[in-house]
Scaffold this active site. Sequence first.
Site, PDB file in Angstrom:
ATOM      1  N   CYS A  76       0.790  -1.616  -0.248  1.00 46.25           N
ATOM      2  CA  CYS A  76      -0.245   0.185  -0.404  1.00 46.25           C
ATOM      3  C   CYS A  76       1.524   1.198   0.228  1.00 46.25           C
ATOM      4  O   CYS A  76       0.757   2.306   0.639  1.00 46.25           O
ATOM      5  CB  CYS A  76      -0.621   0.425   1.307  1.00 46.25           C
ATOM      6  SG  CYS A  76      -2.389   1.508   0.858  1.00 46.25           S
ATOM      7  N   TYR A 332     -28.241   3.534  10.050  1.00 42.99           N
ATOM      8  CA  TYR A 332     -28.997   4.316   8.855  1.00 42.99           C
ATOM      9  C   TYR A 332     -30.623   4.166   9.132  1.00 42.99           C
ATOM     10  O   TYR A 332     -31.404   4.304   8.524  1.00 42.99           O
ATOM     11  CB  TYR A 332     -28.516   5.410   8.389  1.00 42.99           C
ATOM     12  CG  TYR A 332     -27.689   5.810   8.525  1.00 42.99           C
ATOM     13  CD1 TYR A 332     -26.607   6.820   9.087  1.00 42.99           C
ATOM     14  CD2 TYR A 332     -26.135   5.136   7.173  1.00 42.99           C
ATOM     15  CE1 TYR A 332     -25.379   7.694   9.453  1.00 42.99           C
ATOM     16  CE2 TYR A 332     -25.221   5.668   8.192  1.00 42.99           C
ATOM     17  CZ  TYR A 332     -24.742   7.112   8.401  1.00 42.99           C
ATOM     18  OH  TYR A 332     -23.138   7.238   9.188  1.00 42.99           O
ATOM     19  N   ASN A 333     -30.861   2.821   9.189  1.00 49.12           N
ATOM     20  CA  ASN A 333     -32.360   2.184   9.309  1.00 49.12           C
ATOM     21  C   ASN A 333     -32.059   2.074   7.078  1.00 49.12           C
ATOM     22  O   ASN A 333     -33.600   2.238   7.162  1.00 49.12           O
ATOM     23  CB  ASN A 333     -33.307   2.357  10.456  1.00 49.12           C
ATOM     24  CG  ASN A 333     -33.481   2.057  11.606  1.00 49.12           C
ATOM     25  OD1 ASN A 333     -32.742   2.916  11.807  1.00 49.12           O
ATOM     26  ND2 ASN A 333     -33.551   0.890  11.667  1.00 49.12           N
ATOM     27  N   THR A 343     -31.022  -2.986   9.513  1.00 50.55           N
ATOM     28  CA  THR A 343     -30.671  -3.915   8.878  1.00 50.55           C
ATOM     29  C   THR A 343     -29.272  -4.699   9.791  1.00 50.55           C
ATOM     30  O   THR A 343     -27.935  -5.219   9.029  1.00 50.55           O
ATOM     31  CB  THR A 343     -29.498  -2.758   7.863  1.00 50.55           C
ATOM     32  OG1 THR A 343     -28.819  -1.683   9.397  1.00 50.55           O
ATOM     33  CG2 THR A 343     -30.532  -2.253   6.970  1.00 50.55           C
ATOM     34  N   GLU A 408     -22.888   3.386   1.206  1.00 51.14           N
ATOM     35  CA  GLU A 408     -23.073   2.051   2.154  1.00 51.14           C
ATOM     36  C   GLU A 408     -21.867   1.080   1.432  1.00 51.14           C
ATOM     37  O   GLU A 408     -21.518   0.139   2.317  1.00 51.14           O
ATOM     38  CB  GLU A 408     -24.187   1.756   1.188  1.00 51.14           C
ATOM     39  CG  GLU A 408     -25.884   2.395   1.871  1.00 51.14           C
ATOM     40  CD  GLU A 408     -27.339   2.223   0.807  1.00 51.14           C
ATOM     41  OE1 GLU A 408     -28.038   1.889   1.645  1.00 51.14           O
ATOM     42  OE2 GLU A 408     -27.570   2.371  -0.011  1.00 51.14           O
TER      43      GLU A 408
END
Length: 437
Positions: A76, A332-333, A343, A408
């Site tokens: 990296c 955040y549902n 979730t 997400e």
Amino acid sequence: MEILQVSTEDTQMHTLFAESFTTLGRLDNITLVMVFHPQYLESFLKTQHYLLQMDGPLPLHYRHYIGIMAAARHQCSYLVNLHVSDFLHVGGDPKWLNGLENAPQKLQNLSELNKILAHRPWLITKEHIEQLLKTEEHSWSLAELIHAVVLLTHYHSLASFTFGCGINPEIHCEGGHTFRPPSVSDYCICDITNGNQGVCEMQGPVRNLTTTEPFCEVEALMEKMKQLQECRDEAKASKEEKATRFEKEKRESMLVCCSEDEETAPTRDVSRHFEDTSYGYKDFSRHGMHVPTLHAQDYSWEDHGYSLVNRLYPDVGQLIDEKFHIAYDLTYNTMAMHKDVDTSMLRRAIWNYIHCMFGIRYDDYDYGEINQLLDRSFKVYIKTVVCMPEKTTKRMYDSFWRQFKHSEKVHVNLLLIEARMQAELLYALRAITRYMT
């Protein structure tokens, strides 16, 4: 990849950016991607600041050199270059950067632990710990070793995040030390292949499936979650069944291929920071070799690792614990365009699948749920980011959860890196505990 547009009224974001700039001397692209999730970013910055800059067992230049060693294991160069600059800034000897053989013997001795932790942490034994603590002239203290282990696991995981989100060096300054407000119109910080071609191709995400598709993936996934919840409520799997399903999932995880690409040798500028460049991730059972399962009730972060870290490196156990919980519980549902969605089942499946790949088993979990919730393309992405992040490609990133937002997918990466860090820590801390007892 997208970065978040910050309004002038958003005081929380501005505070986080100011903290990052003050503590790091830069506003780097990792921060600009993590800020999609400010609650996590705040915990991450606080932990990293403590590890690198606050009072602790290791001198400052050692901390950055260990960061370089850890990031180099996954080739990296983004993280390596950041910490080369930081290492020199705190007075590190430039000769050490010519290769690990130029660093003090004490740091060279850490190389074996770095290698095993990064690629096959289940192989760490109390003998590895003993060799570091009992080397006459160049021995580590227990407190120093805990500090080093936390730094190694932190930067192995951060390499996963860097490749998983396709983070490139800041284009306005090679080392990333000049502040410049983020703006999607000016530049785009990610293209998942981690190269410079097609700088802004992530701005048009592959999000919408064709409208002719009768049942899109988001609704299909939500339906599976609903069915699994109903099955949970009706009947629970027996202990034997759960054990069988874990072994089956562990076996199947070995068959998930990360990349069709041929092996690539690390470039010289990164490979000089570690020895044995051929050593990489290997699945559990190769050539008849079997590694026993680690049962979470026998050695867990909550009951064992947390207190050991806190005892030998005060406050760090607490900071890491908060970061684990924030990543695991963050919600955040929402799922893509749907709101008011629980979730937790999906988040647990992702976390437990990663631990399953590392041989860690939770006896109360039904591993049959993983195959229901995580499709093959998602499993390929997870395994690659967690085990061989340098092989992550833009195609892998695009091919899972095609209707979900980039924020997400960044959220997924937070789960991946924290589950990975906890798995590595568990094996290292268990070995230290065995040495001490």
